[in-house]
Motif scaffolding. Structure first.
Motif, mmCIF file in Angstrom:
data_model
loop_
_atom_site.group_PDB
_atom_site.id
_atom_site.type_symbol
_atom_site.label_atom_id
_atom_site.label_comp_id
_atom_site.label_asym_id
_atom_site.label_seq_id
_atom_site.Cartn_x
_atom_site.Cartn_y
_atom_site.Cartn_z
ATOM 1 N N SER A 527 7.377 -2.235 1.680
ATOM 2 C CA SER A 527 5.995 -1.574 2.022
ATOM 3 C C SER A 527 5.097 -2.624 2.255
ATOM 4 C CB SER A 527 5.722 -0.728 0.878
ATOM 5 O OG SER A 527 5.905 -0.945 -0.447
ATOM 6 N N ASN A 574 -0.454 -3.807 -3.119
ATOM 7 C CA ASN A 574 0.328 -2.769 -2.030
ATOM 8 C C ASN A 574 -0.602 -1.472 -2.338
ATOM 9 O OD1 ASN A 574 2.257 -4.434 -1.055
ATOM 10 N ND2 ASN A 574 3.977 -3.508 -2.175
ATOM 11 N N SER A 578 -3.299 -0.100 0.571
ATOM 12 C CA SER A 578 -2.812 1.026 1.013
ATOM 13 C C SER A 578 -4.181 2.016 1.048
ATOM 14 C CB SER A 578 -1.757 1.722 0.017
ATOM 15 O OG SER A 578 -1.563 3.150 0.235
#
Ligand code: AMP
Length: 586
Positions: A527, A574, A578
């Motif tokens: 990711s 992350n 995001s």
């Protein structure tokens, strides 16, 4: 019993594995021999073969065999092995994996950690490539040490206090020389010099060139394009070269060399010595340079240690005696001494008691660049931060300045080498420090270099205006983390999952200890990659300056987290990226 950390000499021609116990060092036989050729091949069925078996097919199947891959380490290149292509790291990983598997069989226990040696003159990229090769082989590379330093470690226990030694290491592909001093039980490398493209292979090549000329003279046939015959000649002449170390001449006869004619040669040691003299002169220049760097003369040296198979050449010993009045010695086998020293260092890291402790130095100067005027000429010049021969670990800073008012960003370049001109040194990497505050020209930026014990460099640039600082670390490893996945897939076709087969029956699965990733770590990495792609796409569009800076900072921080295997930090970054993308994307 302390943890097992093996020592590995990953050589151009041969590789060795050794283990240190509290009271002794053991060289572990690989396929029944202390020395394994650093040769990788595919057999007729396409199966991977490593070591002597691969070397045996070198002449018959050159396109299925790779030798001397160490010379390509650090290059962005691929070599062909059968139908597939592999990077130098991947090929080296096959050699390391073989040492690991064979070592595990001999020792009856898993090998997960290693100290690996490299020539002192290996640069940043070559060291990193070696570290990656280890990881691909399922090894945690706990330390990379210089080969001459390892040799000194092997001798360290037996030398007198205050003794000054010269380690002269001439292997198949590389030459190194180091001045080493033992003070209060500490082995300190005072200076190191070398040539990454000089070794016994070059002697072989001179003999091959000579034989090709002779064949042309005798039969008017040019062999220069014939790869298979040239390899065959190299094998034969390497053997002849070794004979010349013991005999004054050697007769070489190869039948039907081109399918029709025989090669017949008589090589005299004297003539051979004339051929290789210019190469050996280059090694003497390096010896002088390292003595000068250590502020010593030949008379100050009490011991000369010879390392590497090519030091068996009598002319090497003679030149050291005649030109420098130095008396070399061979107390420890020159082929095994480096692996033995590496294993001693492994033992010390694992907590074994040893008298000698290692102090290593950087054999290169590390610099950043700045516009300045030197000798009346204006241009980009190197600003040394870590001078050659600084003891490791080293940590130093220098200040550079912006060139004009309100300069929004500055490019930081990193070079390795002794010239003041960047283009004459090795370029290590660069990065942009963005979002500098509005300040008049001359806004100071502190460049900080951190060189660790593996000789791997971390660079930080900090803006220093009105107490507000921005820090960016040079991420030379991030790119490799992504390549590592690719490389794992590439080698899996030949070896399966790294480490999976290496644990003897009855042992627990190695978990993360062998360099493999856990599933959730894989997921985090995937990711991170996907988010980074989206973020980079966004940076191409016209978004606000502040948002762009924040994105770049998060990308940088997650690259650092990946490099340090800091999974908690990666998860946090992350999430932050995001969230930001959620607001910024259409
Ligand atoms: P190393 O990289 O230390 O394994 O050294 C390998 C090199 O040493 C190769 O070029 C060999 O041909 C060379 N070598 C090994 N034995 C001898 C010998 N007896 N005389 C001369 N060169 C040798």
């Amino acid at each position: 019993m302390s943890e097992l950390i093996v020592g590995i000499d990953l050589g151009t021609t041969n590789s060795e594995l050794a283990v240190s116990f509290d009271d002794k060092v053991q060289v572990v036989p690989i396929h029944g021999h202390p020395i394994m050729p650093s040769c990788v091949g595919l057999d007729l069925s396409g199966k991977l073969i490593v070591g002597q078996a691969a070397k045996n097919q070198l002449v018959a199947a050159p396109e299925h065999t790779v030798l001397s891959i160490k010379r390509r380490m650090g290059e962005e290149t691929k070599v062909r092995l059968g139908e597939k292509e592999f990077s130098p790291e991947e090929i080296s990983s096959f050699i390391l994996r073989e040492l690991k598997l064979e070592g595990e069989k001999q020792l009856g226990q898993p090998i997960r950690k290693a100290v690996i040696t490299v020539p002192a003159f290996f640069n940043e990229r070559q060291r990193k490539a070696t570290q990656i090769a280890g990881e691909l082989a399922g090894l945690e590379v706990v330390r990379i040490i210089n080969e001459p330093t390892a040799a000194a470690m092997a001798y360290g226990a037996g030398v007198a206090e205050g003794e000054r030694m010269l380690v002269y290491d001439l292997g198949g592909g590389t030459f190194d020389v180091s001045v080493v001093v033992v003070e209060q039980g500490v082995v300190e490398v005072k200076a190191s010099h070398g040539d990454t493209h000089l070794g016994g292979d070059d002697f072989d090549q001179l003999l091959v060139d000579y034989a090709v000329l002779e064949f042309k003279r005798q039969h008017n046939i040019d062999l220069i394009q014939d790869l298979k015959t040239l390899r065959r000649l190299k094998v034969v002449l390497e053997r002849a070269k070794r004979t010349l170390s013991d005999e004054p001449f050697v007769k070489v006869r190869e039948e039907y060399l081109d399918g029709q004619h025989h090669l017949e040669l008589e090589l005299l040691r004297e003539a051979y010595e004339r051929m290789i003299l210019p190469l050996l002169e280059r090694t003497l220049t390096c010896v002088h340079q390292s003595l000068t760097d250590a502020r010593l003369g030949p008379k100050d040296i009490q011991k000369v240690m010879l390392v590497g198979g090519a030091t068996r050449t009598p002319l090497v010993q003679r030149l050291l005696q005649e030109r420098l009045r130095l008396d070399p010695r061979f107390e420890i086998d020159p082929d095994l001494i480096v692996a033995m020293g590496a294993s001693i260092q492994g033992g010390v890291i694992a907590g074994q008691q040893r008298h000698s402790i290692l102090v290593d130095i950087t054999p290169h100067t590390y610099s950043t660049t700045a516009l300045s005027t030197r000798n009346g000429e204006e241009g980009l010049f190197c600003v040394p931060i870590l001078p050659r021969n600084t003891p490791l670990p080293a940590s130093k800073s220098e200040m550079v300045y912006t060139l004009y008012d309100n300069q929004p960003s500055a490019k930081v370049e990193v070079h390795q080498g002794e010239s003041e001109r960047p283009e004459q040194n090795t370029f290590i990497g660069d990065f942009l420090v963005e979002g500098l505050s509005q300040a008049p020209e001359g806004n100071p930026i502190v460049i900080h270099f951190d060189l660790d014990l593996n000789g791997i460099l971390k660079v930080t640039a900090t803006e220093k205006v009105t107490g507000l600082a921005k820090t960016v670390a040079l991420d030379t490893k991030g790119q490799h983390v992504l390549n590592l996945d690719e490389a794992r897939r590439n080698i899996a076709s030949l070896v399966g999952e790294p480490g999976a087969e290496s644990v003897p029956a009855g042992e627990a699965a190695p978990g993360n200890g062998n360099g493999d990733l856990q599933a959730d770590e894989e997921e985090l990495l995937t990711s991170a990659k996907e988010l980074r792609k989206r973020a980079e796409a966004l940076l191409q569009k016209s978004i606000g300056e502040e948002d762009a800076i924040e994105i770049r900072e998060i990308i940088h921080a997650s690259a650092v987290a990946i490099k340090d295997s800091n999974w908690d930090a990666l998860e946090e970054k992350n999430e932050a990226l995001s969230d930001l993308l959620f607001y910024l994307e259409d």
